[in-house]
Design a protein around this motif. Structure first.
Motif, PDB file in Angstrom:
ATOM      1  N   ASP A 262       0.846  -1.188   0.000  1.00 56.84           N
ATOM      2  CA  ASP A 262       0.000   0.000   0.000  1.00 56.84           C
ATOM      3  C   ASP A 262       0.883   1.241   0.000  1.00 56.84           C
ATOM      4  O   ASP A 262       1.467   1.599   1.015  1.00 56.84           O
ATOM      5  CB  ASP A 262      -0.920  -0.001   1.225  1.00 56.84           C
ATOM      6  CG  ASP A 262      -2.033   1.028   1.114  1.00 56.84           C
ATOM      7  OD1 ASP A 262      -1.729   2.183   0.771  1.00 56.84           O
ATOM      8  OD2 ASP A 262      -3.195   0.680   1.374  1.00 56.84           O
ATOM      9  N   ASN A 265       0.106   4.023   2.428  1.00 59.60           N
ATOM     10  CA  ASN A 265       0.529   3.712   3.794  1.00 59.60           C
ATOM     11  C   ASN A 265       2.039   3.775   3.962  1.00 59.60           C
ATOM     12  O   ASN A 265       2.542   3.751   5.095  1.00 59.60           O
ATOM     13  CB  ASN A 265       0.009   2.338   4.212  1.00 59.60           C
ATOM     14  CG  ASN A 265      -1.426   2.390   4.692  1.00 59.60           C
ATOM     15  OD1 ASN A 265      -1.922   3.449   5.070  1.00 59.60           O
ATOM     16  ND2 ASN A 265      -2.097   1.253   4.686  1.00 59.60           N
ATOM     17  N   HIS A 405      -7.493   7.099  10.550  1.00 65.15           N
ATOM     18  CA  HIS A 405      -6.163   6.504  10.526  1.00 65.15           C
ATOM     19  C   HIS A 405      -5.103   7.443   9.980  1.00 65.15           C
ATOM     20  O   HIS A 405      -3.961   7.460  10.457  1.00 65.15           O
ATOM     21  CB  HIS A 405      -6.188   5.204   9.715  1.00 65.15           C
ATOM     22  CG  HIS A 405      -6.703   5.349   8.310  1.00 65.15           C
ATOM     23  ND1 HIS A 405      -6.023   4.867   7.212  1.00 65.15           N
ATOM     24  CD2 HIS A 405      -7.836   5.907   7.809  1.00 65.15           C
ATOM     25  CE1 HIS A 405      -6.715   5.120   6.119  1.00 65.15           C
ATOM     26  NE2 HIS A 405      -7.811   5.748   6.446  1.00 65.15           N
ATOM     27  N   ARG A 406      -5.451   8.273   8.996  1.00 68.11           N
ATOM     28  CA  ARG A 406      -4.444   9.157   8.415  1.00 68.11           C
ATOM     29  C   ARG A 406      -4.163  10.370   9.308  1.00 68.11           C
ATOM     30  O   ARG A 406      -3.086  10.968   9.214  1.00 68.11           O
ATOM     31  CB  ARG A 406      -4.851   9.568   6.997  1.00 68.11           C
ATOM     32  CG  ARG A 406      -4.992   8.360   6.081  1.00 68.11           C
ATOM     33  CD  ARG A 406      -4.766   8.648   4.634  1.00 68.11           C
ATOM     34  NE  ARG A 406      -5.165   7.510   3.812  1.00 68.11           N
ATOM     35  CZ  ARG A 406      -4.405   6.448   3.572  1.00 68.11           C
ATOM     36  NH1 ARG A 406      -3.203   6.362   4.101  1.00 68.11           N
ATOM     37  NH2 ARG A 406      -4.851   5.466   2.811  1.00 68.11           N
ATOM     38  N   THR A 409      -1.396   8.883  11.691  1.00 67.98           N
ATOM     39  CA  THR A 409      -0.048   8.807  11.123  1.00 67.98           C
ATOM     40  C   THR A 409       0.524  10.199  10.886  1.00 67.98           C
ATOM     41  O   THR A 409       1.740  10.409  11.017  1.00 67.98           O
ATOM     42  CB  THR A 409      -0.033   7.980   9.825  1.00 67.98           C
ATOM     43  OG1 THR A 409      -0.991   8.500   8.896  1.00 67.98           O
ATOM     44  CG2 THR A 409      -0.363   6.518  10.117  1.00 67.98           C
ATOM     45  N   THR A 429      -5.285   3.325  13.451  1.00 70.31           N
ATOM     46  CA  THR A 429      -4.476   2.988  12.278  1.00 70.31           C
ATOM     47  C   THR A 429      -4.728   1.561  11.800  1.00 70.31           C
ATOM     48  O   THR A 429      -4.417   1.228  10.648  1.00 70.31           O
ATOM     49  CB  THR A 429      -2.978   3.155  12.576  1.00 70.31           C
ATOM     50  OG1 THR A 429      -2.647   2.406  13.761  1.00 70.31           O
ATOM     51  CG2 THR A 429      -2.615   4.623  12.799  1.00 70.31           C
ATOM     52  N   THR A 432      -6.299   0.439   8.163  1.00 73.92           N
ATOM     53  CA  THR A 432      -5.588   0.056   6.942  1.00 73.92           C
ATOM     54  C   THR A 432      -4.135  -0.328   7.160  1.00 73.92           C
ATOM     55  O   THR A 432      -3.502  -0.861   6.253  1.00 73.92           O
ATOM     56  CB  THR A 432      -5.595   1.204   5.907  1.00 73.92           C
ATOM     57  OG1 THR A 432      -4.899   2.329   6.462  1.00 73.92           O
ATOM     58  CG2 THR A 432      -7.011   1.624   5.543  1.00 73.92           C
ATOM     59  N   LEU A 433      -3.585  -0.056   8.359  1.00 77.43           N
ATOM     60  CA  LEU A 433      -2.163  -0.283   8.588  1.00 77.43           C
ATOM     61  C   LEU A 433      -1.969  -0.962   9.939  1.00 77.43           C
ATOM     62  O   LEU A 433      -1.641  -0.315  10.940  1.00 77.43           O
ATOM     63  CB  LEU A 433      -1.389   1.042   8.533  1.00 77.43           C
ATOM     64  CG  LEU A 433       0.140   0.986   8.575  1.00 77.43           C
ATOM     65  CD1 LEU A 433       0.676   0.032   7.526  1.00 77.43           C
ATOM     66  CD2 LEU A 433       0.720   2.372   8.385  1.00 77.43           C
ATOM     67  N   PHE A 436       0.847  -0.408  13.213  1.00 79.08           N
ATOM     68  CA  PHE A 436       1.602   0.806  12.910  1.00 79.08           C
ATOM     69  C   PHE A 436       2.551   1.206  14.037  1.00 79.08           C
ATOM     70  O   PHE A 436       3.716   1.537  13.762  1.00 79.08           O
ATOM     71  CB  PHE A 436       0.657   1.974  12.576  1.00 79.08           C
ATOM     72  CG  PHE A 436       1.362   3.301  12.500  1.00 79.08           C
ATOM     73  CD1 PHE A 436       2.187   3.609  11.416  1.00 79.08           C
ATOM     74  CD2 PHE A 436       1.248   4.239  13.524  1.00 79.08           C
ATOM     75  CE1 PHE A 436       2.838   4.834  11.347  1.00 79.08           C
ATOM     76  CE2 PHE A 436       1.909   5.454  13.477  1.00 79.08           C
ATOM     77  CZ  PHE A 436       2.714   5.744  12.378  1.00 79.08           C
TER      78      PHE A 436
END
Length: 446
Positions: A262, A265, A405-406, A409, A429, A432-433, A436
């Protein structure tokens, strides 16, 4: 006495005491994994997804398809995973199409791909499929998909909201054909119809009416994956009419697909190299891809770094200085939080344009970024379609994520250069990750 849930724990964002130098194995693409799950479920024969992403959004997609009758078998080869140095490297999902049926209930969580890609699939099921999810999903636009499906002959009960919760009363088939749609709030409206289009009796012809469609690379990804599965797709890029996509009815082939890392990510890890003047290697970065995250090579180079694509992957190196940027991010809006975080640490102002649609994402990302960066002493102002960022000396404090989630990060990137930043609910997070925090501290050698 009423019981209240405990507030999410604060995660002390690690502060970088020097330049990072790390190799980071980024898990598979959410966008590719969820599109592949839909296509494999609608195919005429079983298929394989290799190295899929296991995250909240992809597990919600798999669970929803299982609820409608699709067989999805998960296998893990621990030896190959260990050899590749990543927990998901040896994983494969066997997808076995079956007669779609209800009644069933689908939990979309707050996943745009699930809430938008699966209602067209549900029209092909025999029986009612109810869609529900997190409270935020009730606020996210779905009217484009609902209106288009009704125009194509589907019966949907959304109580007039144009949003979730709702029930799709599947009739086992859908006529399909031509339909007009305003996809200016989400490219996923177009992708949703195209992915199921081969199974509609007349296929589908989607004509966009309205202002520009954001995140066009995601539509190109959908088209590329449809063609890989044997579908015939006509697009504006292939000589068709502007803003018109046409999918011919026909059987889909069983996929055998290895999911790319990804690239979106990978952003915080590349940002770490840029912010600290260090070096990060992302293995298996594809030489050719439809993922929007590939634009990071260009954007972060303009902001002061350099990169080279080798047989091992993408090597990104920071110069020790971070420059501001004036960028139209309309095609890569999901990268905006990370770019905004880097811009807040730059040596000159930045203007991020073309991303008004971010107000409709997991949270209102423009308002959230403005509030949280300013809360650390920054100077960010919302514009009609983006952000204006003037770098200031930042201080520590709590960086809220709004279950996005973004945002989490982005806060971690700021924490590399600003002491005592605490991230609220870094666990978001996992959308999708996965893992993290462990990937992040491992990058820093902690």
């Amino acid at each position: 006495m009423t019981a209240h849930a405990a507030p999410p724990a604060l995660w002390p964002a690690p502060y970088a005491t020097g330049a990072v130098d790390a190799t980071v194995q980024v898990p598979g693409s959410k966008s590719v994994t969820n599109r592949a799950l839909v296509l494999a479920s609608l195919a005429a024969e079983p298929g394989w997804l290799r190295r899929p992403l296991r995250s909240r959004d992809t597990l919600l997609m798999a669970a929803a398809l299982r609820a409608m009758g699709v067989g999805i078998e998960e296998t893990v080869s621990s030896s190959s995973a260990a050899a590749a140095g990543a927990a998901d490297s040896g994983e494969a999902w066997r997808v076995i199409p079956a007669g779609l049926h209800g009644p069933a209930t689908v939990d979309v969580g707050n996943a745009g791909t699930v809430m938008r890609f699966l209602p067209p699939v549900a029209t092909l099921a025999d029986g009612p499929i109810r869609f529900d999810g997190d409270p935020r999903c009730y606020e996210r636009p779905l009217h484009g998909v609902i209106g288009a499906l009704r125009a194509l002959g589907a019966r949907i009960d959304d109580d007039g909201r144009g949003a979730l919760p709702m029930t799709v009363f599947g009739g086992g088939a859908l006529d399909g054909g031509p339909v007009e749609i305003d996809a200016s709030s989400s490219s996923q409206f177009v992708s949703a119809l195209l992915l199921s289009g081969p199974r509609f009796n007349q296929g589908v012809q989607v004509r966009h009416v309205g202002s520009a469609v954001p995140s066009m690379p995601h539509i190109r990804m959908t088209v590329d994956m449809l063609r890989h599965a044997g579908a015939q797709v006509d697009t504006p890029e292939s000589g068709g009419e502007p803003d018109v996509w046409r999918v011919t009815p026909g059987a889909l082939l069983g996929l055998d697909l290895t999911v790319e890392p990804d690239l979106s990510n990978a952003q915080p890890f590349l940002a770490a190299a840029l912010v600290t003047g260090g070096r990060v290697l992302i293995p298996d970065w594809p030489a050719h891809t439809t993922q929007p995250g590939d634009r990071l090579r260009e954007i972060f180079t303009e902001m002061g770094g350099s990169c080279r694509l080798t047989d091992q992957g993408l090597e990104f190196t920071g110069s020790g200085r971070v420059h501001g940027i004036d960028a139209d991010l309309s095609e890569v809006g999901e990268l905006t939080p990370g770019i905004a975080a880097v811009a807040a640490l730059a040596d000159s102002p930045s203007v991020l344009r073309g991303v008004a649609h971010l107000r409709l994402h997991e949270t209102d990302r423009l308002a959230a970024l403005t509030r949280e960066i300013n809360g650390l002493g920054g100077e960010v102002a919302e514009t009609e379609d983006g952000l204006r960022i003037s770098p200031r000396t930042l201080r520590g404090g709590t960086f809220h994520t709004y279950d996005d989630h973004r945002m989490a990060t982005a806060g971690a990137v700021l924490g590399l250069a600003v002491k005592d930043v605490d991230i609220e609910n870094v666990a978001t997070t996992a959308k999708t990750l996965p893992d993290f925090p462990a990937l992040w501290t491992g990058m820093l050698g902690n």
